[in-house]
Design a protein around this motif. Structure first.
Motif, PDB file in Angstrom:
ATOM      1  N   GLN A   1      23.945 -27.941  27.098  1.00  0.00           N
ATOM      2  CA  GLN A   1      23.981 -28.478  25.737  1.00  0.00           C
ATOM      3  C   GLN A   1      22.595 -28.407  25.088  1.00  0.00           C
ATOM      4  OE1 GLN A   1      26.728 -29.241  23.982  1.00  0.00           O
ATOM      5  NE2 GLN A   1      27.804 -28.499  25.825  1.00  0.00           N
ATOM      6  N   ILE A   2      21.550 -28.674  25.877  1.00  0.00           N
ATOM      7  CA  ILE A   2      20.179 -28.567  25.371  1.00  0.00           C
ATOM      8  C   ILE A   2      19.881 -27.121  24.978  1.00  0.00           C
ATOM      9  CG2 ILE A   2      17.744 -28.709  26.036  1.00  0.00           C
ATOM     10  CD1 ILE A   2      18.565 -31.098  27.861  1.00  0.00           C
ATOM     11  N   ILE A   3      20.279 -26.189  25.843  1.00  0.00           N
ATOM     12  CA  ILE A   3      20.040 -24.763  25.570  1.00  0.00           C
ATOM     13  C   ILE A   3      20.806 -24.321  24.328  1.00  0.00           C
ATOM     14  CG2 ILE A   3      20.366 -22.426  26.469  1.00  0.00           C
ATOM     15  CD1 ILE A   3      19.902 -23.615  29.292  1.00  0.00           C
ATOM     16  N   LYS A   4      22.061 -24.752  24.208  1.00  0.00           N
ATOM     17  CA  LYS A   4      22.857 -24.389  23.028  1.00  0.00           C
ATOM     18  C   LYS A   4      22.164 -24.837  21.743  1.00  0.00           C
ATOM     19  CE  LYS A   4      27.599 -24.375  24.888  1.00  0.00           C
ATOM     20  NZ  LYS A   4      28.923 -25.030  24.816  1.00  0.00           N
TER      21      LYS A   4
ATOM     22  N   LEU B   1      20.853 -22.285  18.826  1.00  0.00           N
ATOM     23  CA  LEU B   1      21.356 -22.361  17.452  1.00  0.00           C
ATOM     24  C   LEU B   1      20.205 -22.506  16.460  1.00  0.00           C
ATOM     25  CD1 LEU B   1      24.501 -24.631  17.964  1.00  0.00           C
ATOM     26  CD2 LEU B   1      24.467 -22.204  17.324  1.00  0.00           C
ATOM     27  N   GLU B   2      19.166 -23.212  16.863  1.00  0.00           N
ATOM     28  CA  GLU B   2      17.995 -23.378  15.990  1.00  0.00           C
ATOM     29  C   GLU B   2      17.236 -22.064  15.806  1.00  0.00           C
ATOM     30  OE1 GLU B   2      15.836 -26.439  17.949  1.00  0.00           O
ATOM     31  OE2 GLU B   2      17.077 -28.090  17.153  1.00  0.00           O
ATOM     32  N   MET B   3      17.409 -21.141  16.753  1.00  0.00           N
ATOM     33  CA  MET B   3      16.687 -19.868  16.687  1.00  0.00           C
ATOM     34  C   MET B   3      17.465 -18.779  15.956  1.00  0.00           C
ATOM     35  SD  MET B   3      14.715 -19.442  20.346  1.00  0.00           S
ATOM     36  CE  MET B   3      16.211 -19.093  21.259  1.00  0.00           C
ATOM     37  N   GLN B   4      18.664 -19.112  15.456  1.00  0.00           N
ATOM     38  CA  GLN B   4      19.440 -18.115  14.736  1.00  0.00           C
ATOM     39  C   GLN B   4      18.657 -17.628  13.516  1.00  0.00           C
ATOM     40  OE1 GLN B   4      22.567 -16.943  15.866  1.00  0.00           O
ATOM     41  NE2 GLN B   4      21.752 -18.075  17.613  1.00  0.00           N
ATOM     42  N   GLY B   5      18.661 -16.324  13.310  1.00  0.00           N
ATOM     43  CA  GLY B   5      17.930 -15.752  12.182  1.00  0.00           C
ATOM     44  C   GLY B   5      16.542 -15.269  12.542  1.00  0.00           C
ATOM     45  N   GLU B   6      16.024 -15.690  13.703  1.00  0.00           N
ATOM     46  CA  GLU B   6      14.719 -15.214  14.149  1.00  0.00           C
ATOM     47  C   GLU B   6      14.877 -13.887  14.885  1.00  0.00           C
ATOM     48  OE1 GLU B   6      12.718 -18.155  16.451  1.00  0.00           O
ATOM     49  OE2 GLU B   6      12.829 -19.700  14.906  1.00  0.00           O
ATOM     50  N   SER B   7      13.815 -13.138  14.982  1.00  0.00           N
ATOM     51  CA  SER B   7      13.855 -11.863  15.693  1.00  0.00           C
ATOM     52  C   SER B   7      13.812 -12.100  17.196  1.00  0.00           C
ATOM     53  CB  SER B   7      12.659 -10.991  15.284  1.00  0.00           C
ATOM     54  OG  SER B   7      11.449 -11.556  15.784  1.00  0.00           O
ATOM     55  N   PHE B   8      14.251 -11.106  17.967  1.00  0.00           N
ATOM     56  CA  PHE B   8      14.209 -11.231  19.416  1.00  0.00           C
ATOM     57  C   PHE B   8      12.773 -11.426  19.892  1.00  0.00           C
ATOM     58  CE2 PHE B   8      13.892  -9.604  23.736  1.00  0.00           C
ATOM     59  CZ  PHE B   8      14.935 -10.263  24.355  1.00  0.00           C
TER      60      PHE B   8
ATOM     61  N   CYS C   1      11.864 -14.883  19.798  1.00  0.00           N
ATOM     62  CA  CYS C   1      12.631 -15.721  20.721  1.00  0.00           C
ATOM     63  C   CYS C   1      12.353 -15.420  22.186  1.00  0.00           C
ATOM     64  CB  CYS C   1      14.132 -15.531  20.459  1.00  0.00           C
ATOM     65  SG  CYS C   1      14.652 -15.995  18.800  1.00  0.00           S
ATOM     66  N   ARG C   2      11.687 -14.324  22.471  1.00  0.00           N
ATOM     67  CA  ARG C   2      11.531 -13.848  23.848  1.00  0.00           C
ATOM     68  C   ARG C   2      10.986 -14.931  24.779  1.00  0.00           C
ATOM     69  NH1 ARG C   2      10.707  -8.615  25.534  1.00  0.00           N
ATOM     70  NH2 ARG C   2      10.260  -7.987  23.392  1.00  0.00           N
ATOM     71  N   ASN C   3       9.858 -15.521  24.442  1.00  0.00           N
ATOM     72  CA  ASN C   3       9.237 -16.514  25.321  1.00  0.00           C
ATOM     73  C   ASN C   3      10.109 -17.753  25.490  1.00  0.00           C
ATOM     74  OD1 ASN C   3       6.938 -15.025  25.940  1.00  0.00           O
ATOM     75  ND2 ASN C   3       5.801 -15.832  24.184  1.00  0.00           N
ATOM     76  N   THR C   4      10.746 -18.174  24.402  1.00  0.00           N
ATOM     77  CA  THR C   4      11.612 -19.347  24.484  1.00  0.00           C
ATOM     78  C   THR C   4      12.791 -19.092  25.416  1.00  0.00           C
ATOM     79  OG1 THR C   4      11.016 -20.014  22.231  1.00  0.00           O
ATOM     80  CG2 THR C   4      13.016 -20.982  23.165  1.00  0.00           C
TER      81      THR C   4
ATOM     82  N   SER D   1      20.208 -14.568  26.251  1.00  0.00           N
ATOM     83  CA  SER D   1      19.961 -13.703  25.092  1.00  0.00           C
ATOM     84  C   SER D   1      21.276 -13.221  24.480  1.00  0.00           C
ATOM     85  CB  SER D   1      19.081 -12.507  25.486  1.00  0.00           C
ATOM     86  OG  SER D   1      19.778 -11.611  26.332  1.00  0.00           O
ATOM     87  N   VAL D   2      22.285 -12.970  25.318  1.00  0.00           N
ATOM     88  CA  VAL D   2      23.604 -12.598  24.799  1.00  0.00           C
ATOM     89  C   VAL D   2      24.193 -13.749  23.996  1.00  0.00           C
ATOM     90  CG1 VAL D   2      25.981 -12.061  25.453  1.00  0.00           C
ATOM     91  CG2 VAL D   2      24.102 -10.871  26.573  1.00  0.00           C
ATOM     92  N   ALA D   3      24.030 -14.968  24.489  1.00  0.00           N
ATOM     93  CA  ALA D   3      24.522 -16.137  23.760  1.00  0.00           C
ATOM     94  C   ALA D   3      23.803 -16.289  22.428  1.00  0.00           C
ATOM     95  CB  ALA D   3      24.344 -17.391  24.618  1.00  0.00           C
ATOM     96  N   TRP D   4      22.509 -15.985  22.418  1.00  0.00           N
ATOM     97  CA  TRP D   4      21.743 -16.044  21.171  1.00  0.00           C
ATOM     98  C   TRP D   4      22.277 -15.026  20.169  1.00  0.00           C
ATOM     99  CZ3 TRP D   4      18.182 -12.018  19.708  1.00  0.00           C
ATOM    100  CH2 TRP D   4      17.478 -12.286  18.528  1.00  0.00           C
ATOM    101  N   LYS D   5      22.696 -13.863  20.647  1.00  0.00           N
ATOM    102  CA  LYS D   5      23.183 -12.804  19.760  1.00  0.00           C
ATOM    103  C   LYS D   5      24.644 -12.989  19.372  1.00  0.00           C
ATOM    104  CE  LYS D   5      20.142  -9.237  21.733  1.00  0.00           C
ATOM    105  NZ  LYS D   5      20.097  -7.982  22.536  1.00  0.00           N
TER     106      LYS D   5
END
Length: 251
Positions: free
Chosen positions: A163-166, A170-177, A180-183, A233-237
């Protein structure tokens, strides 16, 4: 001479001057070249041969890892050709087949290797360097995440961590990979630590010949091998619901 000796001598004379070195196991012989691509990332080219058993024909495959993994056959190298292999039922036929592939590599190899060594223009992928960082620094990455978010890992269950990861994904949506890489690496290390508190598991680097990749492996035979950074990363995409499959309560 054995088939491996024939391959090492004939193909080696073509590829070693191009920077390849030979490798082998009990069943085969291959050639590998490790280098830095135009982005300064670790990359590899692997040339190997295999026999199709039912009709005794020899084939060559070229595997490239430069940002992403790709495989190529003769039809990709030689214009207007098709991959039918060469007869190799006897040692004489095998040598003729290897000589034919050697001639192809002499004529087309250098230019083709240069072409397939180019990395993707986008930076939306994990480099081998990222996998090594996760493997070597997972404790530091996890602790950094826990400190920044003021979390006590001893109190966190797998479903809580997801749940924390989700929420962060979601907060990183719209940012470039790249942003987001380090996070994503920190999230992977964090979740690996959560699972490690409740299950016997360890981080492992796998040598896939073309590249190395980092996974979290469980000692239990029923336990999965998780590529956490790639799953996250797949979940982020594609959507955070995919992360539910990572929840492991018991093995």
């Amino acid at each position: 001479m054995t088939k491996k000796d024939i391959t090492r001598e004939i193909i080696g004379n073509v590829l070693i001057p191009m920077g390849f070195v030979s490798g082998e196991n009990i069943n085969s012989c291959w050639f590998i070249r490790k280098f830095k691509n135009s982005k300064g990332e670790t990359a590899r080219l692997v040339v190997e041969f295999y026999t199709r058993g039912w009709d005794k024909r020899l084939f060559m495959v070229i595997n490239s890892y430069s940002g992403r993994c790709s495989s190529y056959g003769i039809e990709d190298i030689v214009p207007d050709s098709s991959e039918n292999g060469f007869p190799c039922a006897t040692l004489k036929e095998y040598k003729l087949a290897i000589e034919a592939y050697g001639d192809i590599l002499k004529q087309y190899g250098r230019d083709f290797f240069k072409k397939i060594s180019k990395p993707p223009l986008e930076n939306d992928y994990f480099r081998e360097e990222d996998d090594f960082r996760l493997f070597k620094e997972h404790d530091l990455l996890a602790q950094k995440f826990l400190t920044e978010h003021q979390l006590d890992i001893s109190q966190i269950k797998a479903e809580d961590a997801i749940q924390i990861i989700k929420k962060i994904i979601l907060e990183m949506q719209g940012e470039s990979f790249e942003q987001c890489r380090n996070t994503i690496l920190e999230l992977s290390a964090f979740y690996g630590s959560v699972l490690g508190n409740r299950h016997k598991c360890r981080w492992v680097m796998h040598n896939c010949r073309t590249h190395f990749t980092c996974t979290l492996n469980f000692y239990s035979k029923s336990g999965p091998s998780l590529s956490l950074h790639k799953d996250i990363s797949v979940a982020w995409k594609e959507g955070v619901d995919k992360l539910d499959s990572l929840i492991i309560d018991s093995l």
